[in-house]
Design a protein around this motif. Structure first.
Motif, PDB file in Angstrom:
ATOM      1  N   SER A 160     -18.927  -8.327  -9.124  1.00 41.64           N
ATOM      2  CA  SER A 160     -17.964  -7.847 -10.106  1.00 41.64           C
ATOM      3  C   SER A 160     -16.757  -7.226  -9.406  1.00 41.64           C
ATOM      4  N   SER A 161     -15.615  -7.360 -10.038  1.00 41.65           N
ATOM      5  CA  SER A 161     -14.373  -6.842  -9.447  1.00 41.65           C
ATOM      6  C   SER A 161     -14.053  -5.422  -9.882  1.00 41.65           C
ATOM      7  N   HIS A 162     -14.957  -4.751 -10.595  1.00 41.86           N
ATOM      8  CA  HIS A 162     -14.634  -3.447 -11.174  1.00 41.86           C
ATOM      9  C   HIS A 162     -14.274  -2.411 -10.112  1.00 41.86           C
ATOM     10  N   ARG A 163     -15.072  -2.321  -9.059  1.00 42.17           N
ATOM     11  CA  ARG A 163     -14.795  -1.287  -8.064  1.00 42.17           C
ATOM     12  C   ARG A 163     -13.526  -1.623  -7.271  1.00 42.17           C
ATOM     13  N   LEU A 164     -13.322  -2.890  -6.975  1.00 44.25           N
ATOM     14  CA  LEU A 164     -12.093  -3.285  -6.278  1.00 44.25           C
ATOM     15  C   LEU A 164     -10.861  -2.935  -7.108  1.00 44.25           C
ATOM     16  N   LEU A 165     -10.930  -3.155  -8.421  1.00 46.63           N
ATOM     17  CA  LEU A 165      -9.794  -2.841  -9.290  1.00 46.63           C
ATOM     18  C   LEU A 165      -9.586  -1.331  -9.384  1.00 46.63           C
ATOM     19  N   ALA A 166     -10.683  -0.560  -9.425  1.00 39.46           N
ATOM     20  CA  ALA A 166     -10.547   0.893  -9.464  1.00 39.46           C
ATOM     21  C   ALA A 166      -9.890   1.409  -8.186  1.00 39.46           C
ATOM     22  N   TYR A 167     -10.300   0.862  -7.052  1.00 41.38           N
ATOM     23  CA  TYR A 167      -9.686   1.253  -5.779  1.00 41.38           C
ATOM     24  C   TYR A 167      -8.205   0.889  -5.745  1.00 41.38           C
ATOM     25  N   SER A 168      -7.869  -0.299  -6.225  1.00 41.48           N
ATOM     26  CA  SER A 168      -6.471  -0.732  -6.238  1.00 41.48           C
ATOM     27  C   SER A 168      -5.630   0.149  -7.153  1.00 41.48           C
ATOM     28  N   ASP A 169      -6.159   0.481  -8.337  1.00 44.14           N
ATOM     29  CA  ASP A 169      -5.418   1.345  -9.258  1.00 44.14           C
ATOM     30  C   ASP A 169      -5.169   2.722  -8.649  1.00 44.14           C
ATOM     31  N   ALA A 170      -6.191   3.281  -7.996  1.00 42.85           N
ATOM     32  CA  ALA A 170      -6.026   4.596  -7.376  1.00 42.85           C
ATOM     33  C   ALA A 170      -4.986   4.544  -6.258  1.00 42.85           C
ATOM     34  N   LEU A 171      -5.042   3.497  -5.441  1.00 44.75           N
ATOM     35  CA  LEU A 171      -4.114   3.376  -4.320  1.00 44.75           C
ATOM     36  C   LEU A 171      -2.673   3.237  -4.803  1.00 44.75           C
ATOM     37  N   ILE A 172      -2.462   2.382  -5.796  1.00 44.94           N
ATOM     38  CA  ILE A 172      -1.097   2.149  -6.282  1.00 44.94           C
ATOM     39  C   ILE A 172      -0.560   3.388  -6.993  1.00 44.94           C
ATOM     40  N   SER A 173      -1.399   4.088  -7.742  1.00 44.75           N
ATOM     41  CA  SER A 173      -0.924   5.297  -8.433  1.00 44.75           C
ATOM     42  C   SER A 173      -0.518   6.378  -7.430  1.00 44.75           C
ATOM     43  N   ILE A 174      -1.252   6.478  -6.318  1.00 46.52           N
ATOM     44  CA  ILE A 174      -0.884   7.464  -5.296  1.00 46.52           C
ATOM     45  C   ILE A 174       0.453   7.096  -4.664  1.00 46.52           C
ATOM     46  N   ILE A 175       0.615   5.832  -4.292  1.00 42.69           N
ATOM     47  CA  ILE A 175       1.847   5.397  -3.639  1.00 42.69           C
ATOM     48  C   ILE A 175       3.043   5.588  -4.571  1.00 42.69           C
ATOM     49  N   ALA A 176       2.858   5.279  -5.856  1.00 44.20           N
ATOM     50  CA  ALA A 176       3.970   5.408  -6.796  1.00 44.20           C
ATOM     51  C   ALA A 176       4.375   6.860  -7.013  1.00 44.20           C
ATOM     52  N   THR A 177       3.419   7.781  -6.914  1.00 41.77           N
ATOM     53  CA  THR A 177       3.693   9.177  -7.272  1.00 41.77           C
ATOM     54  C   THR A 177       4.177  10.016  -6.101  1.00 41.77           C
ATOM     55  N   VAL A 178       3.633   9.792  -4.899  1.00 37.38           N
ATOM     56  CA  VAL A 178       3.977  10.668  -3.780  1.00 37.38           C
ATOM     57  C   VAL A 178       5.418  10.488  -3.326  1.00 37.38           C
ATOM     58  N   MET A 179       6.111   9.478  -3.826  1.00 39.07           N
ATOM     59  CA  MET A 179       7.518   9.314  -3.451  1.00 39.07           C
ATOM     60  C   MET A 179       8.404  10.422  -4.010  1.00 39.07           C
ATOM     61  N   ILE A 180       7.851  11.272  -4.908  1.00 37.38           N
ATOM     62  CA  ILE A 180       8.632  12.400  -5.409  1.00 37.38           C
ATOM     63  C   ILE A 180       8.699  13.518  -4.377  1.00 37.38           C
ATOM     64  N   LEU A 181       7.822  13.510  -3.372  1.00 39.67           N
ATOM     65  CA  LEU A 181       7.793  14.596  -2.392  1.00 39.67           C
ATOM     66  C   LEU A 181       9.107  14.730  -1.625  1.00 39.67           C
ATOM     67  N   PRO A 182       9.719  13.635  -1.136  1.00 44.14           N
ATOM     68  CA  PRO A 182      11.012  13.814  -0.453  1.00 44.14           C
ATOM     69  C   PRO A 182      12.089  14.413  -1.353  1.00 44.14           C
ATOM     70  N   VAL A 183      11.966  14.200  -2.671  1.00 44.01           N
ATOM     71  CA  VAL A 183      12.953  14.756  -3.604  1.00 44.01           C
ATOM     72  C   VAL A 183      12.683  16.238  -3.839  1.00 44.01           C
TER      73      VAL A 183
END
Length: 543
Positions: A74-97
């Motif tokens: 099943s792809s459930h855990r792979l998708l959960a890992y991908s969602d967590a990774l992408i959400s972190i990358i999208a959000t931490v870009m506010i730190l330089p601001v």
């Protein structure tokens, strides 16, 4: 349940023979024997069913081993890992601001103008591009439901390149005249598109990895060609953007911005073509995914997982500044405060107040988001876009926290910082409200009956989604009038909103009762207790 079938039959024969030796049975005894016989037969049937299921399972395992399918998962855990990774990358870009230091004697308006042209623009563009890649990942794994080791490794390679995208944007913002940043971004996007194309080709070469709808379809080749055509459009646009970076920079950025809104532009062009030329030839089967239609379904579970990740990361980022800036040095405590840590920490009072207020704001915005998607039965592409805009402003809340305690009290800079915070909160909430409004246009497919027009929870959901936009807007205008009290007003808003949420249902019922009394006095009112008793669970909504 563990009695063998042969023993059951032997026991039944003994019981029947003993009954015959006793003579004619009474009506009750006959009924008992019939019940016993029924249970025995039922037990034997269950035994045969379990045995047949076991043989079927063993045969399927043997077939899987022969076909090489036993390694799928099943792809459930792979998708959960991908969602967590992408959400972190999208959000931490506010730190330089949020970590840009503004001098107390420097005008915030000039600093904000500089931020908007560089860091904030980079953050927003990065957030949108990364979420576009995440939405493409959703659609891809709605088609491919099972994975093997090869697909898992391909997905990891895709995630590695997606996490590298923010760095390329930082280069583009820091060195806007240098083509290296945009070339690196275009190269990453092209390779990501090619990897996704390989995933599609690999999945269609092994149909057991695909979704059930495509597996049973007679037009699998059409699906494959259509999906590949959609996936390869983004690498094609990025290829031309890289070429035009050597010729004319603005055109390259325009092509990259076009990637974000390409689905909606494509759908608009298709509508114009239909109006001009008439209805086009329909595909052999209706496509559920990769249609570029605003109503194209997206996985509600993955939208919730990605959103939860963004809210959790933003709430966590708030404490980083407390840990970094608000821990005094031991030597300073000894020299200035004579070893009293309590007196040393009293200087950080505004920072603590801003932290708790910001955390409450993030938590309540998540609570509203949770309440909204609790009543959403199907998410669409357009709802996903509005959710992305809301999350982009939620990601800006660490900047709001940083600004609200950066400047001296009752200064012009403090007023402007608080108004910026109000704007961020307003747009984070208004896009949540927009998701619900869009869902109402197709409410039979997208919303639980309780929050549709005329539903039991319709007015309450509207009030819950409207609370933060209204409060943020009112706070903005009140601080314009009472500028000397901007900080107390803003903190009062942050503290008062949780209590408003607690009393919101009662306030909505009182308001509705007054409206019925004023405009519909003859209409009988429903009993609130009866309404509560007749509620259905959310998972009982008919599809």
């Amino acid at each position: 349940g563990n009695v063998p079938a042969r023993s059951c039959r032997k026991w039944l024969r003994v019981f029947v023979n003993s009954a015959a030796l006793r003579g004619p049975a009474t009506m009750g005894e006959n009924e008992d024997s019939e019940i016993i016989e029924h249970h025995v037969n039922e037990e034997m049937e269950k035994k045969r069913t379990r045995t047949g299921d076991l043989h079927t399972f063993l045969e399927s395992v043997a077939l899987s081993d022969r076909d090489g399918r036993s390694s799928t998962q099943s792809s459930h855990r792979l998708l959960a890992y991908s969602d967590a990774l992408i959400s972190i990358i999208a959000t931490v870009m506010i730190l330089p601001v949020s970590h840009i230091k503004i001098q107390p004697d420097q005008e915030l308006q000039e600093s904000l103008q500089q931020l908007l042209t560089t860091k904030i623009a980079v953050y927003l563009m990065t957030f949108l591009i990364v979420t576009v890649a995440w939405a493409a990942h959703i659609r891809l794994f709605q088609v491919i439901e099972r994975i093997d080791d090869f697909l898992a490794l391909l997905n990891l390679a895709c995630m590695m390149l997606i996490t590298f995208l923010p760095y390329t944007f930082s280069l583009m913002a820091t060195f806007p005249e240098n083509t290296l940043g945009i070339l690196l971004f275009c190269a990453c996007a092209i390779v990501i598109g090619l990897i996704q194309a390989v995933i599609v080709l690999y999945g269609f070469s092994r149909p057991y990895l695909l979704s059930n709808e495509i597996q049973i379809s007679e037009n699998r080749t059409y699906y494959k060609r259509h999906i590949l055509k959609v996936i390869l459009r983004v690498p094609l646009f990025c290829f031309f953007a890289g070429i035009f970076s050597f010729i004319f920079f603005p055109l390259s950025y325009a092509l990259l911005a076009l990637v974000i809104f390409l689905p909606y532009i494509s759908q608009s062009l298709k509508w114009c073509r239909i109006q001009a030329l008439g209805q086009l030839e329909e595909p052999p089967e209706s496509m559920l995914y990769y249609t570029y239609h605003p109503k194209e379904p997206l996985s509600k579970e993955r939208i919730e997982a990605f959103s939860d990740g963004v809210y959790a990361i933003v709430a966590t980022l708030l404490i980083l500044d407390i840990c970094e800036d608000n821990v005094p040095e031991p030597r300073e405590v000894q020299e200035k405060f004579h070893g009293s840590l309590i007196e040393a920490l009293q200087n950080f009072g505004p920072e603590y107040l801003a932290y708790f207020g910001s955390f409450v704001t993030v938590g309540l915005l998540w609570f509203v988001h949770h309440s909204l998607f609790l009543h959403v039965t199907k998410a669409t592409r357009f709802m996903g876009l509005l959710n992305t805009f809301s999350l982009a402003f939620v990601g800006g809340l660490p900047l709001a926290y940083q600004l609200t305690h950066e400047f001296a009290e009752k200064s012009r800079n403090e007023l402007e910082a608080i108004q910026i915070s109000c704007v961020i909160i307003f747009f984070a909430g208004i896009f949540q409200l927009a998701i619900w409004v869009v869902a109402l246009f197709n409410e039979r497919e997208t919303l639980h009956p309780y929050v549709r027009y005329g539903g039991k929870e319709h007015a309450f959901m509207f009030a819950k989604l409207s609370l933060y936009p209204c409060v943020a807007l009112c706070t903005f205008f009140i601080t314009c009038i009472l500028s000397q009290f901007s900080a107390p007003i803003f903190h009062l808003m942050e503290i008062g909103v949780p209590f408003a949420f607690l009393a919101l249902r009662i306030l909505v019922r009182i308001t509705l009762a007054l409206l019925r009394w004023a405009f519909c006095p003859a209409k009988p009112s429903h009993n609130a207790l009866e309404e509560d008793d007749t509620r259905l669970p959310f998972n009982d909504v008919p599809s």
